[in-house]
Write a protein that holds these residues in place. Structure first.
Motif, PDB file in Angstrom:
ATOM      1  N   ALA A 117       0.829  -1.209   0.000  1.00 48.06           N
ATOM      2  CA  ALA A 117       0.000   0.000   0.000  1.00 48.06           C
ATOM      3  C   ALA A 117       0.862   1.257   0.000  1.00 48.06           C
ATOM      4  N   GLY A 118       0.481   2.208  -0.831  1.00 44.75           N
ATOM      5  CA  GLY A 118       1.211   3.462  -0.883  1.00 44.75           C
ATOM      6  C   GLY A 118       0.445   4.486  -1.695  1.00 44.75           C
ATOM      7  N   ILE A 119       0.845   5.733  -1.534  1.00 44.67           N
ATOM      8  CA  ILE A 119       0.246   6.819  -2.304  1.00 44.67           C
ATOM      9  C   ILE A 119       1.358   7.611  -2.979  1.00 44.67           C
ATOM     10  N   ASP A 132       1.107  17.574   2.839  1.00 45.37           N
ATOM     11  CA  ASP A 132       1.249  16.512   1.845  1.00 45.37           C
ATOM     12  C   ASP A 132       2.480  15.656   2.132  1.00 45.37           C
ATOM     13  N   PHE A 133       3.559  16.303   2.559  1.00 36.61           N
ATOM     14  CA  PHE A 133       4.767  15.583   2.934  1.00 36.61           C
ATOM     15  C   PHE A 133       4.471  14.616   4.077  1.00 36.61           C
ATOM     16  N   ASP A 134       3.787  15.100   5.102  1.00 36.99           N
ATOM     17  CA  ASP A 134       3.464  14.264   6.258  1.00 36.99           C
ATOM     18  C   ASP A 134       2.561  13.102   5.862  1.00 36.99           C
ATOM     19  N   ASN A 140       3.335   5.689   3.337  1.00 40.47           N
ATOM     20  CA  ASN A 140       4.357   4.904   2.642  1.00 40.47           C
ATOM     21  C   ASN A 140       5.491   4.418   3.531  1.00 40.47           C
ATOM     22  N   ALA A 141       5.764   5.100   4.630  1.00 40.61           N
ATOM     23  CA  ALA A 141       6.898   4.732   5.476  1.00 40.61           C
ATOM     24  C   ALA A 141       6.482   4.372   6.901  1.00 40.61           C
ATOM     25  N   ARG A 142       5.695   5.252   7.524  1.00 42.55           N
ATOM     26  CA  ARG A 142       5.297   4.974   8.906  1.00 42.55           C
ATOM     27  C   ARG A 142       4.414   3.736   8.999  1.00 42.55           C
ATOM     28  N   TYR A 179       7.940  11.532  -2.475  1.00 42.64           N
ATOM     29  CA  TYR A 179       7.606  10.124  -2.698  1.00 42.64           C
ATOM     30  C   TYR A 179       8.865   9.267  -2.705  1.00 42.64           C
ATOM     31  N   ALA A 180       9.897   9.712  -3.419  1.00 37.59           N
ATOM     32  CA  ALA A 180      11.139   8.948  -3.498  1.00 37.59           C
ATOM     33  C   ALA A 180      11.780   8.798  -2.126  1.00 37.59           C
ATOM     34  N   MET A 181      11.689   9.831  -1.303  1.00 34.68           N
ATOM     35  CA  MET A 181      12.238   9.751   0.052  1.00 34.68           C
ATOM     36  C   MET A 181      11.536   8.666   0.867  1.00 34.68           C
ATOM     37  N   THR A 182      10.220   8.527   0.714  1.00 25.42           N
ATOM     38  CA  THR A 182       9.511   7.483   1.463  1.00 25.42           C
ATOM     39  C   THR A 182       9.970   6.103   1.041  1.00 25.42           C
TER      40      THR A 182
END
Length: 274
Positions: A117-119, A132-134, A140-142, A179-182
């Motif tokens: 799952a991701g956005i 949006d960052f949060d 995607n990460a938390r 997105y890439a950071m996540t």
């Protein structure tokens, strides 16, 4: 309904975001390989039930699990829904067979966890709002972190964790920086968990797709856009969900018992010359 056969027969899998796109392809492939598949969805229950029916019509077993990710308490809610769904399968006589303590409470109730799952979050650094960052990090990460955290007791020794990352972690995409950071964080989670869970015989790997033709990317219906994306790949075509699902199925199987801590590119050789 008959008993499922295949190399994953008797095993139970959970695919987050399994109701559409790459996640749907993964869920259906694991179902064909014999696993009992928990198809997670965030909001669209009908889509998840459609995937469940598709798996069942092919002779497999599946059930839907609903829980919104990226909100407080999301992991706990997901596992509560999983536990309830699995109990329903046992009550109906459809639980996983022949795999040790399955069906005896929540401990040891899962063999394969696919964090899919991701956005998306698109925009250059000066275009990304804090909210949006949060949000993209929360989903995607938390969420994968705490899904694993709260699922460790349920995951059997010798199990599999597969994280669906992205090819954007290999090359610079300024228009998708958040997105890439996540996904970079997910790659680090993969490496660290592989070390942490190795003593239990659990493998942890990440799969890095490129652009995939699914309903999540309707813009690929434009022939010019599709041709541009196809040119990224060494094979000069756009990826399909099955291309990624087959890689995940390998990592979920006994054949991948000696592979862990890897970020496996599944982008069709995209941007090899970069």
């Amino acid at each position: 309904m008959g008993t499922s056969t295949g190399r994953l027969a008797g095993r139970t899998a959970l695919v987050t975001g399994g109701s559409r796109g790459i996640g749907r392809g993964i869920a259906e492939r694991l179902g064909r390989d014999g696993a009992l598949v928990a198809v997670h969805y965030g909001r669209n229950a009908a889509a998840a039930e459609e995937v469940v029916k598709t798996i069942e019509h092919a002779g497999g077993r599946a059930f839907a699990v609903g829980a919104e990710l990226g909100v407080p308490g999301d992991a706990e809610a997901l596992w509560a829904a999983f536990d309830a769904g699995l109990a329903g399968q046992r009550a109906a006589g459809e639980g996983a067979e022949g795999r040790g303590p399955a069906g005896q409470g929540t401990a040891g109730s899962l063999d394969i966890l696919v964090n899919n799952a991701g956005i998306g979050q698109y925009g250059r650094i000066h275009e990304v709002a804090e909210a949006d960052f949060d949000k993209v990090f929360a989903v995607n990460a938390r969420a994968p972190f705490f899904v694993v955290r709260h699922g460790l007791e349920r995951l059997r020794d010798g199990g599999r964790i597969v994280n669906v990352s992205s090819g954007v972690t290999r090359v610079a995409f300024p228009t998708a920086i958040a997105y890439a950071m996540t996904k970079g964080a997910l790659n680090t989670l993969t490496l660290t968990l592989a070390e942490e869970l190795g003593p239990r015989g659990i493998t942890v790997n990440a799969v890095l797709p490129g652009v995939v033709a699914t309903d999540v990317n309707p813009w690929l219906d434009d022939p010019r856009a599709r041709a541009r994306v196809a040119a990224y790949s060494a094979f000069d075509r756009v990826g399909e969900a099955s291309d990624v699902a087959d890689v995940v199925a390998f990592l979920a199987s006994d054949d991948a018992r000696w592979v862990t801590g890897q970020n496996l590119d599944a982008s069709g050789g995209s941007n090899l010359g970069v």
